[in-house]
Design a protein around this motif. Structure first.
Motif, PDB file in Angstrom:
ATOM      1  N   ALA A 287       0.812  -1.215   0.000  1.00 38.86           N
ATOM      2  CA  ALA A 287       0.000   0.000   0.000  1.00 38.86           C
ATOM      3  C   ALA A 287       0.847   1.267   0.000  1.00 38.86           C
ATOM      4  N   GLU A 288       2.049   1.185   0.522  1.00 31.21           N
ATOM      5  CA  GLU A 288       2.939   2.352   0.527  1.00 31.21           C
ATOM      6  C   GLU A 288       3.402   2.723  -0.873  1.00 31.21           C
ATOM      7  N   GLY A 289       3.474   1.750  -1.785  1.00 30.29           N
ATOM      8  CA  GLY A 289       3.892   2.003  -3.153  1.00 30.29           C
ATOM      9  C   GLY A 289       5.392   2.184  -3.282  1.00 30.29           C
ATOM     10  N   GLY A 290       5.815   2.512  -4.498  1.00 31.86           N
ATOM     11  CA  GLY A 290       7.215   2.807  -4.757  1.00 31.86           C
ATOM     12  C   GLY A 290       8.108   1.612  -4.981  1.00 31.86           C
ATOM     13  N   LEU A 291       7.547   0.404  -4.970  1.00 31.83           N
ATOM     14  CA  LEU A 291       8.376  -0.784  -5.171  1.00 31.83           C
ATOM     15  C   LEU A 291       8.618  -1.030  -6.645  1.00 31.83           C
ATOM     16  N   ARG A 292       9.764  -1.581  -6.954  1.00 32.90           N
ATOM     17  CA  ARG A 292      10.054  -2.041  -8.315  1.00 32.90           C
ATOM     18  C   ARG A 292      10.222  -3.548  -8.239  1.00 32.90           C
ATOM     19  N   GLY A 293       9.159  -4.249  -8.557  1.00 37.51           N
ATOM     20  CA  GLY A 293       9.137  -5.686  -8.410  1.00 37.51           C
ATOM     21  C   GLY A 293       8.077  -6.085  -7.406  1.00 37.51           C
ATOM     22  N   ARG A 294       7.779  -7.355  -7.387  1.00 40.02           N
ATOM     23  CA  ARG A 294       6.705  -7.866  -6.543  1.00 40.02           C
ATOM     24  C   ARG A 294       7.186  -8.222  -5.134  1.00 40.02           C
ATOM     25  N   ILE A 295       6.282  -8.119  -4.184  1.00 42.52           N
ATOM     26  CA  ILE A 295       6.453  -8.732  -2.873  1.00 42.52           C
ATOM     27  C   ILE A 295       6.039 -10.188  -3.010  1.00 42.52           C
ATOM     28  N   VAL A 296       6.820 -11.079  -2.435  1.00 42.07           N
ATOM     29  CA  VAL A 296       6.527 -12.510  -2.507  1.00 42.07           C
ATOM     30  C   VAL A 296       6.417 -13.073  -1.102  1.00 42.07           C
TER      31      VAL A 296
END
Length: 299
Positions: A287-296
């Motif tokens: 929800a915070e955003g800003g990631l490059r790639g998935r959380i697994v």
């Protein structure tokens, strides 16, 4: 077994780790011992009630999965011990893939890419299938011009890779910091977010960023616009064909994507891993955003 579920809609705090019976593979199905399962925006949408429900019934989370088959139903055509990836589509089901075990139809899985570990393999199915099926809906020919918005995201990034593989001329729209990445994956031209594409300049647009009318304005008269969220696409104009993706599981397509991943043509990206028990924390980070790639998630 443990599974991430919701019994009420809300923010990340609505995610619960619950004990459920180990599922049984029926005819034409396999049971997968889950090694890894990606967390996608669709999971956040399910958690928050975008797809409805709300009668108190427990809903399982998770669509992507990578793992090993440990039980096979009649006629499934797979074997115990096969390492696979799969996509469990559907809304308001009692069990998803964010669990220790998942049951999928045999036509929703494929052999896992040999060159990827389970964590990276788990990030492939939903995003790559979405990109592939959106490109098929666009039906562009080699040499035609495609605009991909959100080109550094999960769907947009794979769309750039697959469009390059198909010989399309790609303009990628993403944050300025993502230029090097999207060009390295096959984009011919780059537009930083906030810049306006040339009006009516593209044969088609894959609007992974859901820009709506701003993306539609870039499509030539009679071109094609494909969105990624049914019901959110703009109204038709100028003879433009408008449609939205409703991704489906497809074992044959998954097998093609796995082979492309093994050649390096597809690069699933992983930003973070979290244990299954920390699924609520993982939702909060998404929800915070800003990631490059998935959380697994890892059981």
């Amino acid at each position: 077994m443990r599974a991430a579920t919701v019994s009420r809609f809300g923010g990340p705090e609505a995610v619960e780790i619950t004990e459920l019976p180990v599922p049984v593979a029926g005819p034409g199905q396999v049971r997968i011992k889950v090694a890894a399962a990606a967390l996608n925006p669709v999971d956040a949408a399910m958690r928050s009630g975008v797809f409805g429900g709300g009668d108190g019934a427990r809903i399982g989370l998770g669509w992507d999965v990578a793992g090993t088959i440990d039980a096979v139903g009649d006629g499934a055509g797979w074997a115990v011990g096969d390492r696979v990836i799969g996509l469990a589509t559907g809304h308001r089901t009692p069990l998803g893939t964010h669990a220790e075990y998942a049951v999928l139809d045999a036509d929703a899985i494929a052999a896992a890419p040999a060159t990827l570990n389970d964590i990276h393999a788990a990030a492939l199915p939903l995003n790559a299938l979405s990109a592939l099926q959106a490109l098929e809906m666009l039906a562009l020919h080699p040499g035609q011009n495609l605009l991909v918005t959100g080109a550094a995201g999960g769907v947009g990034g794979h769309a750039v890779e697959l469009a390059h593989h198909r010989g399309l001329k790609i303009t990628a729209l993403a944050s300025a910091s993502d230029e090097e990445f999207v060009v390295s994956r096959g984009a011919d031209h780059f537009l930083s977010r906030g810049r306006t594409p040339t009006p009516a300049d593209f044969d088609g647009v894959l609007d992974a960023a859901m820009l709506g009318r701003d993306a539609l304005a870039a499509v030539r008269d009679g071109g094609t616009y494909i969105g990624v969220w049914p019901g959110q696409e703009p109204q038709p104009e100028r003879g433009i064909r408008i449609d939205a993706l409703d991704v489906r599981a497809d074992s044959a397509q998954l097998a093609v994507l796995a082979r492309l991943a093994d050649t390096g043509a597809l690069l699933p990206r992983v930003a973070q891993t979290h244990p299954l028990d920390a699924a609520a924390t993982a939702h909060a980070r998404l929800a915070e955003g800003g990631l490059r790639g998935r959380i697994v998630l890892v059981p």
